[in-house]
Write an enzyme that holds these catalytic residues in place. Structure first.
Site, PDB file in Angstrom:
ATOM      1  N   TRP A 502       0.805  -1.228   0.000  1.00 16.62           N
ATOM      2  CA  TRP A 502       0.000   0.000   0.000  1.00 16.62           C
ATOM      3  C   TRP A 502       0.838   1.278   0.000  1.00 16.62           C
ATOM      4  CZ3 TRP A 502      -0.512  -3.486   4.215  1.00 16.62           C
ATOM      5  CH2 TRP A 502      -1.357  -4.565   3.938  1.00 16.62           C
ATOM      6  N   HIS A 503       1.972   1.226  -0.684  1.00 19.38           N
ATOM      7  CA  HIS A 503       2.820   2.407  -0.787  1.00 19.38           C
ATOM      8  C   HIS A 503       2.755   3.015  -2.184  1.00 19.38           C
ATOM      9  CE1 HIS A 503       5.626   0.896   2.710  1.00 19.38           C
ATOM     10  NE2 HIS A 503       4.387   1.130   3.089  1.00 19.38           N
ATOM     11  N   TYR A 504       1.663   2.802  -2.894  1.00 22.83           N
ATOM     12  CA  TYR A 504       1.599   3.321  -4.260  1.00 22.83           C
ATOM     13  C   TYR A 504       1.567   4.846  -4.246  1.00 22.83           C
ATOM     14  CZ  TYR A 504      -3.475   3.060  -3.223  1.00 22.83           C
ATOM     15  OH  TYR A 504      -4.714   3.174  -2.646  1.00 22.83           O
ATOM     16  N   HIS A 505       2.119   5.413  -5.317  1.00 23.38           N
ATOM     17  CA  HIS A 505       2.318   6.858  -5.369  1.00 23.38           C
ATOM     18  C   HIS A 505       2.443   7.285  -6.831  1.00 23.38           C
ATOM     19  CE1 HIS A 505       6.198   4.767  -5.010  1.00 23.38           C
ATOM     20  NE2 HIS A 505       6.668   5.686  -5.857  1.00 23.38           N
TER      21      HIS A 505
END
Length: 567
Positions: A502-505
């Site tokens: 859940w570290h999408y950017h």
């Protein structure tokens, strides 16, 4: 100041955003102006409430369906997440601020607030306003988007770690001021975790296999093995970005819940569109309009995250013209970078059945390797879990609208491992995990004959299984063929088991969509402050930096206006 049921009540003479300012020597311009803003936050942090497990009774929360149809504000912040909450709180100290959140509150929901309900929270499928909105990327990886006040800090595994100094320098931030701003966040949401047996074994195993030095407990990003921070306290209660709203001036902030932004109100001034407000719908489908005041410096600020921010820009007519036209969206600003550069740090994990019960734990220990992989762990019941995630990453994809419906999740592709260097780092990370499993420190938590990601197995005494030729560079000739097979097996493992942490950017990156002050290029009165601006994920976990960015007016130059008002 008095506190009754966690509601802050100030008399006119006690308001800290007025009277305590007199203790500051407030400069007028440049760096001194920025430092004044940071000192302002520091003073406020001394008197801000700390909300542990108790539910704060914020007097400024409203259900959007019970709010006026039209309203006016100095700043409108779209997205009450990891960046939006601290940003709205700091701006409210001197301006009238509206914060729009499409979900509800985290308080009173034990799936969010309790550590042991972490997985239940992510899998909750109850109702249209469930906190974790699941989606599947075009890569086939299941992911989640937050829909709750506090954003991703209400869903994640809680690890808290600052950005590396190298990252801070690379994006042009002032390292000294950044480090002064992190404590503003940490006073409320960060805790030094206590280690139990499984986490201690992984820590010691990392050190045994060479992920050194040992850096103890620290929030800083340093090569080697460390105990980081956690937004879970040692009683298992989660603290989130929503708690940072305790810094707000309750007289000048309004937070609307179940308010879904539809589009930005834009008007053309010459060749440039200018933001004038936001149209949003409440839970009953009734449309409302929030307008900016006709005051120089008033802005709409998008903090809707790496999916929500580029989606809202496109729905408003800002984005790649050909794509907008294909959906019959009038083009207000042709900005091809919107939706580009979407990245998600690939995560691969290995579940290890344990001969003895293990504690329930989420991420507390991290091995920060020199080759660009972070090794972490969790545990529960009779299983341990070791994972690695890749720094950066270098691989990226894009985001497109599925339709003109703001409720429709966009189409997103991350292109995991499209760049070979990302795959190489995963292979090295998984090798490090195998070495930890085989270490003496980990012996109590593995079975003999345990299979490994490379295809090998643990043999008696922790021998066998892996070859170091790709790590140490030199190996006996007899090892060469085994190493080649080992690498191929780990590459397959990385590709076949890739998942998200859940570290999408990306999607509204600096230089592509926004300038160095996070203003949307080619538009006026419109800014972005969230993880969509990142080209790479900072440190081992981005949430500390996203909250810092929301609180730190220096990096967005918003505090220039704050300081001007204090003259």
């Amino acid at each position: 100041m008095t506190a009754e049921s966690n509601v802050l009540v100030f008399s006119e003479k006690q308001k800290p955003w007025q009277d305590r300012i007199s203790a500051l020597e407030v400069p007028v311009k440049g760096l001194k102006m920025i430092l004044a803003a940071i000192h302002l936050m520091a003073i406020w942090s001394l008197i801000a409430p700390s909300f542990a497990a108790n539910e704060p009774k914020y007097p400024f929360l409203r259900d959007a369906s019970n709010y006026t149809i039209t309203s006016e504000y100095d700043y409108i912040v779209v997205g009450g997440g990891t960046a939006g909450c601290p940003l709205a709180a700091t701006l409210s100290q001197n301006f009238r601020v509206l914060l729009l959140e499409r979900g509800g509150v985290p308080y009173g929901n034990e799936n969010i607030t309790r550590l042991e309900r972490f997985e239940t929270n992510l899998n909750d499928n109850s109702g249209p306003y469930r906190p974790a909105e699941r989606f599947v990327s075009e890569d086939g990886v299941v992911n989640a988007r937050a829909r709750v006040l506090g954003g991703g800090s209400c869903l994640n595994a809680g690890f808290y770690s600052r950005a590396s100094p190298k990252y801070v320098r690379s994006v042009g931030w002032d390292g000294e001021l950044v480090n002064q701003s992190y404590p503003w966040v940490e006073r409320v949401v960060a805790f030094a975790p206590e280690l139990q047996q499984f986490q201690r074994a992984v820590r010691d195993g990392l050190l045994e296999v060479g992920v050194t030095p040992y850096n103890g407990q620290t929030y800083d990003h340093i090569l080697g093995t460390k105990i980081g921070g956690s937004i879970f306290d040692n009683d298992g209660n989660r603290h989130t970005a929503a708690d940072l709203l305790g810094y707000s001036n309750p007289d000048t902030i309004t937070v609307l819940l179940y308010a879904t932004a539809q589009y930005i109100v834009l008007r053309s001034e010459g060749n440039r569109p200018r933001a004038y407000g936001i149209v949003y719908k409440d839970s009953q489908g009734v449309e409302h309009t929030a307008n900016l005041k006709s005051v120089e410096g008033s802005e709409v600020i998008l903090s809707a995250g790496a999916l929500g921010t580029p989606q809202l820009l496109m729905l408003s007519g800002i984005g790649p013209a050909a794509h907008l036209k294909s959906l019959n969206i009038p083009v207000r600003l042709d900005l091809p970078g919107v939706g580009e550069g979407m990245s998600d740090n690939p995560m691969n994990y290995f579940v290890i059945p344990s001969p003895q019960p293990v504690e329930t734990s989420l991420i507390k220990v991290v091995g920060i390797t020199p080759f660009g992989s972070f090794v972490e762990c969790g545990s529960g019941g009779s299983d341990g879990l070791l994972l690695q995630k890749v720094i950066g990453p270098l691989s990226n994809g894009n985001l497109l609208l599925r339709s003109r419906d703001p409720l429709a999740l966009p189409i997103v592709r991350f292109n995991y491992f499209a760049v070979q260097a990302d795959l190489d780092r995963c292979v090295q990370g998984m090798r490090t995990i195998e070495k930890v499993v085989l270490s003496r420190s980990f012996a109590a938590f593995r079975f003999d004959n345990q299979s490994l990601p490379s295809g090998g197995r643990v043999t008696g005494g922790g021998r066998n299984a892996i070859c170091d030729c790709q790590i140490n560079g030199v190996a006996p000739d007899s090892c060469t063929s085994y190493c080649a097979a080992n690498r191929a097996a780990l590459e397959r493992y990385c590709r076949q088991t890739v998942s998200t942490i859940w570290h999408y950017h990306g999607g509204a990156q600096v230089g592509r969509v926004v300038d160095a002050q996070y203003k949307v290029m080619g538009a006026d009165a419109l800014r972005v402050v969230d993880g969509s601006t990142f080209n790479f994920s900072p440190g081992t976990n981005p949430q500390a930096t996203v909250m810092m960015l929301g609180s730190n007016g220096k990096e967005t130059q918003i505090y220039n206006r704050v300081c001007d008002s204090l003259q």
